[in-house]
Write a protein that holds these residues in place. Structure first.
Motif, PDB file in Angstrom:
ATOM      1  N   LEU A 323      14.647  66.275-128.457  1.00 12.41           N
ATOM      2  CA  LEU A 323      14.553  64.998-127.726  1.00 12.41           C
ATOM      3  C   LEU A 323      14.228  63.867-128.703  1.00 12.41           C
ATOM      4  O   LEU A 323      14.886  62.825-128.714  1.00 12.41           O
ATOM      5  CB  LEU A 323      13.465  65.114-126.636  1.00 12.41           C
ATOM      6  CG  LEU A 323      13.084  63.822-125.912  1.00 12.41           C
ATOM      7  CD1 LEU A 323      14.264  63.236-125.149  1.00 12.41           C
ATOM      8  CD2 LEU A 323      11.916  64.067-124.929  1.00 12.41           C
ATOM      9  N   ALA A 324      13.216  64.100-129.539  1.00 11.80           N
ATOM     10  CA  ALA A 324      12.811  63.068-130.499  1.00 11.80           C
ATOM     11  C   ALA A 324      13.969  62.727-131.438  1.00 11.80           C
ATOM     12  O   ALA A 324      14.246  61.556-131.724  1.00 11.80           O
ATOM     13  CB  ALA A 324      11.599  63.547-131.301  1.00 11.80           C
ATOM     14  N   SER A 325      14.668  63.756-131.880  1.00  8.88           N
ATOM     15  CA  SER A 325      15.761  63.565-132.819  1.00  8.88           C
ATOM     16  C   SER A 325      16.933  62.827-132.162  1.00  8.88           C
ATOM     17  O   SER A 325      17.546  61.945-132.776  1.00  8.88           O
ATOM     18  CB  SER A 325      16.177  64.950-133.304  1.00  8.88           C
ATOM     19  OG  SER A 325      17.156  64.855-134.252  1.00  8.88           O
ATOM     20  N   SER A 326      17.213  63.140-130.899  1.00  8.20           N
ATOM     21  CA  SER A 326      18.287  62.432-130.181  1.00  8.20           C
ATOM     22  C   SER A 326      17.951  60.960-130.034  1.00  8.20           C
ATOM     23  O   SER A 326      18.811  60.091-130.179  1.00  8.20           O
ATOM     24  CB  SER A 326      18.460  63.001-128.770  1.00  8.20           C
ATOM     25  OG  SER A 326      19.009  64.266-128.833  1.00  8.20           O
ATOM     26  N   ILE A 327      16.679  60.666-129.704  1.00  5.92           N
ATOM     27  CA  ILE A 327      16.259  59.271-129.517  1.00  5.92           C
ATOM     28  C   ILE A 327      16.442  58.476-130.806  1.00  5.92           C
ATOM     29  O   ILE A 327      16.850  57.319-130.799  1.00  5.92           O
ATOM     30  CB  ILE A 327      14.776  59.211-129.049  1.00  5.92           C
ATOM     31  CG1 ILE A 327      14.662  59.722-127.619  1.00  5.92           C
ATOM     32  CG2 ILE A 327      14.214  57.809-129.176  1.00  5.92           C
ATOM     33  CD1 ILE A 327      13.235  59.930-127.134  1.00  5.92           C
ATOM     34  N   MET A 328      16.141  59.103-131.923  1.00  9.58           N
ATOM     35  CA  MET A 328      16.201  58.385-133.198  1.00  9.58           C
ATOM     36  C   MET A 328      17.602  58.332-133.806  1.00  9.58           C
ATOM     37  O   MET A 328      17.806  57.661-134.814  1.00  9.58           O
ATOM     38  CB  MET A 328      15.219  59.019-134.200  1.00  9.58           C
ATOM     39  CG  MET A 328      13.762  58.902-133.796  1.00  9.58           C
ATOM     40  SD  MET A 328      13.252  57.210-133.401  1.00  9.58           S
ATOM     41  CE  MET A 328      13.462  56.448-135.000  1.00  9.58           C
ATOM     42  N   ALA A 329      18.541  59.046-133.219  1.00  9.17           N
ATOM     43  CA  ALA A 329      19.895  59.056-133.792  1.00  9.17           C
ATOM     44  C   ALA A 329      20.520  57.667-133.705  1.00  9.17           C
ATOM     45  O   ALA A 329      20.455  57.014-132.657  1.00  9.17           O
ATOM     46  CB  ALA A 329      20.760  60.068-133.048  1.00  9.17           C
ATOM     47  N   PRO A 330      21.138  57.197-134.786  1.00  5.51           N
ATOM     48  CA  PRO A 330      21.740  55.859-134.775  1.00  5.51           C
ATOM     49  C   PRO A 330      22.717  55.659-133.625  1.00  5.51           C
ATOM     50  O   PRO A 330      22.732  54.590-133.002  1.00  5.51           O
ATOM     51  CB  PRO A 330      22.456  55.792-136.130  1.00  5.51           C
ATOM     52  CG  PRO A 330      21.689  56.711-137.009  1.00  5.51           C
ATOM     53  CD  PRO A 330      21.227  57.829-136.113  1.00  5.51           C
ATOM     54  N   SER A 331      23.530  56.663-133.333  1.00  4.86           N
ATOM     55  CA  SER A 331      24.523  56.513-132.258  1.00  4.86           C
ATOM     56  C   SER A 331      23.830  56.257-130.922  1.00  4.86           C
ATOM     57  O   SER A 331      24.247  55.407-130.144  1.00  4.86           O
ATOM     58  CB  SER A 331      25.377  57.769-132.163  1.00  4.86           C
ATOM     59  OG  SER A 331      24.538  58.896-132.032  1.00  4.86           O
ATOM     60  N   PHE A 332      22.738  56.988-130.680  1.00  4.77           N
ATOM     61  CA  PHE A 332      22.004  56.804-129.434  1.00  4.77           C
ATOM     62  C   PHE A 332      21.342  55.424-129.386  1.00  4.77           C
ATOM     63  O   PHE A 332      21.387  54.725-128.374  1.00  4.77           O
ATOM     64  CB  PHE A 332      20.938  57.894-129.257  1.00  4.77           C
ATOM     65  CG  PHE A 332      19.984  57.563-128.139  1.00  4.77           C
ATOM     66  CD1 PHE A 332      20.377  57.707-126.822  1.00  4.77           C
ATOM     67  CD2 PHE A 332      18.729  57.036-128.401  1.00  4.77           C
ATOM     68  CE1 PHE A 332      19.527  57.343-125.783  1.00  4.77           C
ATOM     69  CE2 PHE A 332      17.877  56.663-127.376  1.00  4.77           C
ATOM     70  CZ  PHE A 332      18.280  56.822-126.067  1.00  4.77           C
ATOM     71  N   GLN A 333      20.748  55.021-130.498  1.00  2.00           N
ATOM     72  CA  GLN A 333      20.049  53.726-130.526  1.00  2.00           C
ATOM     73  C   GLN A 333      20.997  52.574-130.186  1.00  2.00           C
ATOM     74  O   GLN A 333      20.611  51.601-129.557  1.00  2.00           O
ATOM     75  CB  GLN A 333      19.415  53.500-131.907  1.00  2.00           C
ATOM     76  CG  GLN A 333      18.233  54.419-132.187  1.00  2.00           C
ATOM     77  CD  GLN A 333      16.908  53.855-131.704  1.00  2.00           C
ATOM     78  OE1 GLN A 333      16.742  52.647-131.582  1.00  2.00           O
ATOM     79  NE2 GLN A 333      15.952  54.720-131.423  1.00  2.00           N
ATOM     80  N   SER A 334      22.250  52.711-130.585  1.00  2.00           N
ATOM     81  CA  SER A 334      23.223  51.685-130.236  1.00  2.00           C
ATOM     82  C   SER A 334      23.644  51.833-128.773  1.00  2.00           C
ATOM     83  O   SER A 334      23.525  50.889-127.985  1.00  2.00           O
ATOM     84  CB  SER A 334      24.444  51.790-131.162  1.00  2.00           C
ATOM     85  OG  SER A 334      25.406  50.829-130.802  1.00  2.00           O
ATOM     86  N   ALA A 335      24.082  53.019-128.409  1.00  2.00           N
ATOM     87  CA  ALA A 335      24.648  53.230-127.066  1.00  2.00           C
ATOM     88  C   ALA A 335      23.624  52.900-125.968  1.00  2.00           C
ATOM     89  O   ALA A 335      23.938  52.238-124.974  1.00  2.00           O
ATOM     90  CB  ALA A 335      25.124  54.672-126.930  1.00  2.00           C
ATOM     91  N   PHE A 336      22.393  53.338-126.157  1.00  2.00           N
ATOM     92  CA  PHE A 336      21.360  53.125-125.139  1.00  2.00           C
ATOM     93  C   PHE A 336      21.016  51.641-124.998  1.00  2.00           C
ATOM     94  O   PHE A 336      20.971  51.079-123.904  1.00  2.00           O
ATOM     95  CB  PHE A 336      20.098  53.907-125.532  1.00  2.00           C
ATOM     96  CG  PHE A 336      18.923  53.662-124.619  1.00  2.00           C
ATOM     97  CD1 PHE A 336      18.729  54.437-123.491  1.00  2.00           C
ATOM     98  CD2 PHE A 336      18.023  52.644-124.885  1.00  2.00           C
ATOM     99  CE1 PHE A 336      17.658  54.203-122.643  1.00  2.00           C
ATOM    100  CE2 PHE A 336      16.953  52.393-124.043  1.00  2.00           C
ATOM    101  CZ  PHE A 336      16.770  53.179-122.924  1.00  2.00           C
ATOM    102  N   ASN A 337      20.805  50.983-126.136  1.00  2.00           N
ATOM    103  CA  ASN A 337      20.310  49.608-126.074  1.00  2.00           C
ATOM    104  C   ASN A 337      21.365  48.611-125.607  1.00  2.00           C
ATOM    105  O   ASN A 337      21.034  47.585-125.017  1.00  2.00           O
ATOM    106  CB  ASN A 337      19.685  49.231-127.421  1.00  2.00           C
ATOM    107  CG  ASN A 337      18.349  49.930-127.606  1.00  2.00           C
ATOM    108  OD1 ASN A 337      17.462  49.786-126.769  1.00  2.00           O
ATOM    109  ND2 ASN A 337      18.207  50.720-128.654  1.00  2.00           N
TER     110      ASN A 337
END
Ligand code: GAL
Length: 421
Positions: A323-337
């Motif tokens: 979970l922590a690693s998914s949150i910090m992934a660059p792709s997630f940080q872009s897609a989520f925000n």
């Protein structure tokens, strides 16, 4: 320079659930229980990005939503869960609350994954101040929101010939025009955290960043009891005259809907409001405008949603780290925000996928950080500990509801902060 995102965290589906064999991992290993307050339309869409990302990584999501903007109710439920010895895997949390739980020894140590993935190098110091305790990473920051924004209905502004206000006087003139034309000028929900969100911006607009810091970070009684603070309360009283009769208790997303539907001119709210406009199919600069609360241009009051990781038994750790690693992934940080309205919690993410308001938010955040004009939001737990924040809430809300005048509010503020420390 626009950097492109490296790897897709959810690109390869890994099935973590194995059965039968020795060293098998049980189903409990591959699930996370997440407590959060993201229940509005825009918030739920953003959270879905994380859920789907994890599920594609073989981690099941147990949802524990507790409605209530700002997270007060969520924090009450959390306390009960921990007291009962049943902490969730991860909890959406703000600023000082994370540090309080860490000080109680309730949070996990994420240093291994943080070191492996180089979090120290990409998370700004202003967020690490809350995400680390005694040298240990204890939470994963999802985003940076900021609270000094105005969300305006563009059609109403165009119809009435209103230019984007840049000062307090221009704001008041614009609100007069909107009210005069028969609209609700300010869409607002009368809940303490929403009143306090406006107060963040108003205090910044009256006294600038140094005054804001003295009052809300240093908790300096002279600043809290000053004429400038009285002026801030006077401005709150002025804004109060532009809300509709039904504002009391209204949820923030319903106030956003009033602007979206063309019933109200503006909402003063953090950039999670943008998530509601997007969810309704609206586009920045075409249907709605985003600009800084007049008088606060160049400064940013921020908060950062983080997922604080609670100590779980060995069997829960693998999924927690994923979970922590998914949150910090660059792709997630872009897609989520992009969906949430916030900006990434990492400094190495391209602004390419973001809309006009998102690009503005990212640029202004980094400029404010560089010029020393980036401050934690009082209303959202990033300026002072919860007890102080709650003390300020009480005074701001009582004054907003006309229980006392600005002079008394200043006196009440000084004593509320003193008592809370
Ligand atoms: C804030 C939080 C945002 C948004 C908002 C309203 O405290 O940081 O992500 O959820 O509350 O619910």
């Amino acid at each position: 320079m626009k950097r492109y995102l490296s790897k897709l965290a959810g690109g390869v589906a890994v099935c973590a659930i194995m059965t039968g064999a020795a060293g098998a991992v049980s189903a409990a290993d591959s699930s996370v229980e997440v407590l959060h307050w993201w229940t509005s339309g825009g918030e739920a869409s953003a959270l879905n990005v994380l859920k789907e990302d994890l599920e594609s990584n073989g981690v099941a999501w147990k949802d524990m939503p507790v409605a209530g903007g700002g997270g007060e109710q969520a924090m009450t439920v959390l306390r009960a869960r921990v007291t009962a010895g049943n902490a969730p895997t991860a909890v959406q949390m703000l600023g000082f609350d994370i540090q309080d739980w860490a000080a109680e020894g309730a949070l996990a140590d994420l240093n291994r994954v943080a070191a492996k993935e180089g979090w120290d190098e990409v998370v700004p110091a202003a967020l690490q101040r809350f995400a680390k305790h005694d040298g240990k990473w204890i939470s994963a920051p999802v985003n940076v929101h900021s609270t000094n924004w105005v969300w305006a209905n563009k059609k109403i502004f165009d119809e009435l010939g209103i230019a984007q206000p840049a000062s307090w006087d221009e704001l008041v003139a614009a609100l007069d025009k909107i009210k005069g034309a028969g609209y609700t000028a300010v869409a607002h929900g009368g809940q303490p955290w929403q009143d306090a969100t406006i107060f963040d911006a108003v205090v910044m607009s009256v006294g600038g960043p140094e005054f804001y810091k003295k009052a809300f970070v240093d908790l300096d009684p002279d600043a809290l009891g000053s004429d400038q603070m009285k002026e801030a309360f006077d401005r709150m009283a002025t804004l109060r005259s532009y809300v509709d009769d039904n504002f009391s208790g209204r949820d923030w997303n319903l106030a956003s809907a009033m602007v979206i539907e063309g019933k109200a001119g503006v909402q003063f709210m953090g950039d999670w409001a943008k998530g509601e406009f997007l969810k309704a199919g609206q586009k920045p600069e075409e249907d709605f405008l985003c600009f800084r609360f007049p008088g606060t241009q160049g400064t940013v009051t921020f908060n950062s949603d983080q997922f604080a990781m609670f100590s779980v038994g060995e069997e829960g750790q693998a999924a927690q780290v994923k979970l922590a690693s998914s949150i910090m992934a660059p792709s997630f940080q872009s897609a989520f925000n992009v969906v949430k309205g916030s900006v990434p919690a990492r400094t190495d993410i391209s602004d390419e996928a973001f809309d006009a308001c998102g690009k503005k938010g990212m640029k202004e955040l980094s400029e404010a950080n560089a010029s020393g004009k980036l401050y934690g939001s009082m209303a959202h737990g990033h300026a002072a500990p919860a007890a102080v924040k709650n003390g300020i809430y009480d005074v701001v809300t009582a004054h907003f509801n006309g229980e006392f005048d600005s002079e008394t509010a200043v006196e009440e503020l000084v004593s509320a902060v003193e008592v809370a420390q």
